[in-house]
Design an enzyme around this catalytic site. Structure first.
Site, PDB file in Angstrom:
ATOM      1  N   SER A   3      20.077   1.707  33.383  1.00 23.21           N
ATOM      2  CA  SER A   3      20.444   3.047  32.946  1.00 23.21           C
ATOM      3  C   SER A   3      20.387   3.118  31.430  1.00 23.21           C
ATOM      4  O   SER A   3      20.537   2.104  30.749  1.00 23.21           O
ATOM      5  CB  SER A   3      21.872   3.344  33.415  1.00 23.21           C
ATOM      6  N   TYR A  16      30.664   0.683  33.339  1.00 29.23           N
ATOM      7  CA  TYR A  16      29.325   0.974  33.856  1.00 29.23           C
ATOM      8  C   TYR A  16      28.255   0.527  32.848  1.00 29.23           C
ATOM      9  O   TYR A  16      27.280  -0.126  33.214  1.00 29.23           O
ATOM     10  CB  TYR A  16      29.211   2.477  34.138  1.00 29.23           C
TER      11      TYR A  16
END
Length: 126
Positions: A3, A16
């Site tokens: 990501s 995350y």
């Protein structure tokens, strides 16, 4: 799949971002381990994507705030991801296009790379 949060770690999702950064490191290490073979290992840095889960979350947020979905999306990019050049969620198909390339023989010379499909959120030329 990694990501853009691996590079631009969001303050609200440090956990995350840390895991996505680790994925890039592992992919690079595996690419080095398989050097000289036909095996390639890359990372795809997807940006905010309108997956089913995100679409449901945005819909719920819009309903709870008495706003339409387009307004919530616009506000998300203005406040939480202002560096986005796309200024909208990517579609799953747009992300899949890069995945298809990386999984194909066309990408044989692409190895050990973090590849971006994040709408320009990462404020770096390289």
């Amino acid at each position: 799949m990694s990501s853009e949060s691996a590079v631009n770690i969001p303050a609200e999702m440090i956990h995350y971002g840390m895991t996505k950064t680790a994925q890039i490191a592992i992919a690079r290490g595996l690419a080095e381990t398989t050097a000289g073979t036909e095996i390639t290992v890359n990372s795809i840095l997807a940006g905010p994507t309108l997956s089913e889960g995100v679409e449901e979350f945005v819909s719920q947020m819009a309903a709870s705030q008495g706003k339409d979905i387009a307004t919530v999306e616009k506000e998300f990019f203005q406040t939480l991801r202002p560096s986005s050049l796309l200024q909208r969620f990517a579609t799953p198909e747009e992300v899949a296009n890069l995945v298809t390339y990386v999984a194909s023989p066309l990408s044989r010379a692409t190895n050990g790379a973090p590849l971006r499909v994040e709408g320009g959120i990462i404020r770096a030329a390289i």
